[in-house]
Design an enzyme around this catalytic site. Structure first.
Site: not given
Ligand code: AMP
Length: 553
Positions: A188, A333, A442, A447
């Site tokens: 990641t 993850e 915050k 929030w």
């Molecule tokens: P990744 O591991 O690069 O796919 O990133 C995952 C992160 O992307 C998540 O923990 C979220 O913070 C963000 N994320 C993924 N899908 C969404 C979504 N539909 N809306 C908002 N944030 C998202």
């Protein structure tokens, strides 16, 4: 808890390990003639089938074993979405090895770091990445060979795939490993610290692909034609290259050609019925189609995730084009699917505005993911749609540790994985991300959702991109600052933006400051890099203060 293993009576069903090779074997046997079309790095669209991909995968596995690749060894790929990349996945996993998909958009140092951290022994790359790998080659400590997909000939220490495969045949039997054996590895690219490796098992991969095929997730069918826009190095293309052959759906692989005109042409010519990708790509495609007055009559559904879906995208897909939009939330993850915004009976047929409100939420979990929100002390918070807390998940396709960081144990006592996202869950089980723990504002102990403000700000006709960050405030601790990139020469003023936001957000959410920038910083995967943005804003404010001091007598 009573474990079934301790029961005196064992079930009498067959032992059938959930290994990834069973997916391609099934596709070869039951859907062998289904087409897989690819627009390669260079040249015209080519066509193959699951039968031929399965055969190539067996040759790759045979050659890997001949190269002394042993179960558990890591083999890297730096490649775009193509038929051969799919065969490599199944070939590597079929040799019992771990397929490590590397994101080529990362910085050089990050690519070298993760290849070394993973101890990749062989690298398979697209021709377009030859300069990148040639540059990094001296730093790649564990790599013994670099094999180039689609290369005309071997040269300069890079071996052409056809040369490398010489002498193999298609009869090779898979190397048998247990279903808990590692199959895939994906790092990641968080914005802080080194990237972390998520190590998928055969079992988690197969279960995730089955989950992905539930009706309220991708719900793929043998009559579907599927184009994964999301790259295979981003959380396994969201599992599509496992889910599609499992369902017998055809695949259309775009290679590196993800610009709107190329995607449009490929989707139209190949009759794509389902596609999946991040919002940025879809915005590009929608704008292109709108500008040219085009449509995609075969396209029935698109899955959008990776970041929040803007309202205007739902409106355009569903109202203007009659294409159903499935909003997804997930994480590397989680393999990566976490939630999908599919309605239930009582939620179908809602008024347009309510349907959109529902689809703006990230959605419900499928079977196989458990989710809840907790406060900072770890206590579960109510599912009432307003209480907002840290989102934690668990399930058979959720990571329990990171590769070669097993001691760090990210899970809490109940085995929950902290997503770093902050969310609400309503009574109907729909989760909505309100912010990220690493990037929250915050203000006065409450929030503020930067994502909500950004989504509304970006709806302003003269705003191309928007980001909201928290800046220190002596009374409220933090207050929101809105940074915008204008769409053209006419940059909206702070007053314009305040007027635009008024009535759409709570008054106390109103950004104290609006700053116009030429561009916003992004991470390698295209997400807003708020850490970098905070640094830019700090510098701007520092220099403004110095300027002010100089002017004062
Ligand atoms: P990744 O591991 O690069 O796919 O990133 C995952 C992160 O992307 C998540 O923990 C979220 O913070 C963000 N994320 C993924 N899908 C969404 C979504 N539909 N809306 C908002 N944030 C998202």
């Amino acid at each position: 808890m009573i474990l079934s293993d301790q029961s005196p009576v064992r079930g009498l069903m067959q032992h059938w390990p959930l290994t990834v090779t069973r997916i391609i074997d099934h596709a070869v046997r039951e859907h062998g003639s289904r087409a897989v079309a690819t627009r390669p790095v260079e040249g015209d669209v080519r066509r193959t089938s699951y039968a031929r991909i399965g055969a190539l995968a067996r040759r790759i596995a045979e050659r890997l074993v001949a190269a002394d690749i042993r179960p558990g060894d890591r083999v890297g790929t730096l490649a775009s979405n193509t038929d051969i990349h799919i065969a490599l996945w199944y070939g590597i996993m079929g040799a019992g090895a771990v397929c490590h998909t590397i994101n080529p958009r990362l910085f050089d140092e990050q690519i070298a770091y993760i290849a070394n951290h993973a101890e990749d022994r062989i690298l398979f790359i697209d021709t377009s990445f030859i300069p990148l790998v040639a540059r990094l080659r001296p730093q790649l400590q564990s790599v013994e060979a670099v094999v180039v997909i689609d290369a005309e000939a071997s040269e300069n220490g890079f071996i052409a795939l056809d040369d490398w495969l010489m002498g193999t045949d298609t009869k090779f039997g898979w190397v048998e490993v247990g279903e808990e054996a590692a199959a895939g590895l994906c790092y990641t690219s968080g914005t802080t610290g080194h990237p972390k490796g998520v190590l998928y098992s055969h079992r988690s991969t197969v279960l995730h692909a089955m989950m992905a095929n539930f009706g309220d997730c991708f719900g793929l069918k043998a009559s579907d034609v599927v184009l994964p826009v999301v790259p295979m190095y981003h959380a396994n293309a969201w599992g599509l290259t496992f889910a599609a052959p499992m369902a017998g759906a055809s695949l259309v692989m775009p290679g590196p050609h993800l610009d709107a005109p190329s995607l449009y042409r490929l989707m139209r010519d190949e009759g794509v019925t389902f596609s999946a990708g991040v919002p940025t790509v879809w915005l590009g495609l929608l704008n292109y189609m709108e500008a040219k007055g085009l449509s995609l009559p075969d396209l029935k559904r698109v899955a959008v995730g990776g970041s929040a879906v803007p309202r205007v995208m739902i409106e355009k897909f569903e109202r203007d084009h009659g294409i159903r939009l499935l909003h997804l939330w997930g994480m590397t993850e989680l393999s990566p699917l976490g939630t999908a915004s599919a309605p239930r009976t009582e939620e179908t047929g809602l008024a347009d505005a309510d349907t959109i409100r529902l689809k703006l939420k990230q959605g419900r979990v499928p079977f196989g993911v458990e989710m809840r929100i907790v406060d900072d002390a770890g206590a579960e918070m109510p599912r009432n749609g307003t209480a907002s807390g840290n989102l934690v998940v668990r399930g058979p396709a959720v990571a329990r540790a990171y590769f070669r960081r097993e001691d760090e144990r990210p899970l809490d006592g109940g085995g929950w994985f902290p997503t770093g996202d902050v969310a609400t869950i309503d009574e109907a089980g729909f989760m909505q991300i309100t912010d990220r723990a690493k990037d929250v504002i915050k203000s006065g102990g409450e929030w503020i959702s930067s994502i909500d403000i950004e989504n509304i700000a970006v709806g302003h006709p003269d705003v191309a991109e928007a980001a909201v960050i928290g800046v220190p405030h002596p009374k409220w601790d933090e207050r929101p600052l809105l940074a915008i990139v204008p769409r053209n020469d006419k940059a909206p003023t702070a007053d314009d933006m305040t007027r635009w936001l008024t009535g759409k957000i709570a008054r106390w959410w109103m950004p104290d400051e609006v700053i116009v920038l030429e561009r916003l910083p992004h991470t390698a995967t295209g997400k807003l890099n708020k850490v970098a943005l905070r640094a830019i804003i700090r510098d701007l404010r520092d220099s403004a203060e110095t300027h002010q001091e100089r002017k004062e007598p």
